[in-house]
Design a protein around this motif. Sequence first.
Motif: not given
Length: 145
Positions: A47-56
């Motif tokens: 979730k943290g990695v994905a959030s860096y790329f703008g994913v909720d």
Amino acid sequence: MDLTAPIASSSVEETIEAGYELGKKLRPGDVVCLEGDLGAGKTHFVKGVASYFGVDPESVSSPTYTLIHEYSGELPVYHFDCYRLKNVREAFEIGAEEYFYGEGVCLIEWPGIIDSLIPEEAIRVDISHVSDSKRSIHIHQKQHE
């Protein structure tokens, strides 16, 4: 945050933050293998990695029964869960290798069953229980040129 030293996490939020910090260092084509017991925090790290790329981060869940979730962000994020794979052939059938050498970032939970397919330069993340509420996160990363 020093990603070469073990990271202590005392909460879900800190595990997500550790993933976000790693996300800052990832580039297209990077593969990240996540190891850890059930409940260690692998999906929260994703979730943290994905959030860096703008994913909720609320849209990120474990793909245990679907094997892969694809998320659209600044870079595509491909989240694999190999827990239910019986053999490497099943990974071939879903086209795993195409993802590994594509333009997105691949995050693989339970990579052991498909280790022979994973690029040698993959980043390894080991998340271990220290206690009920504490985790230790070790990131073994390749060096970008």
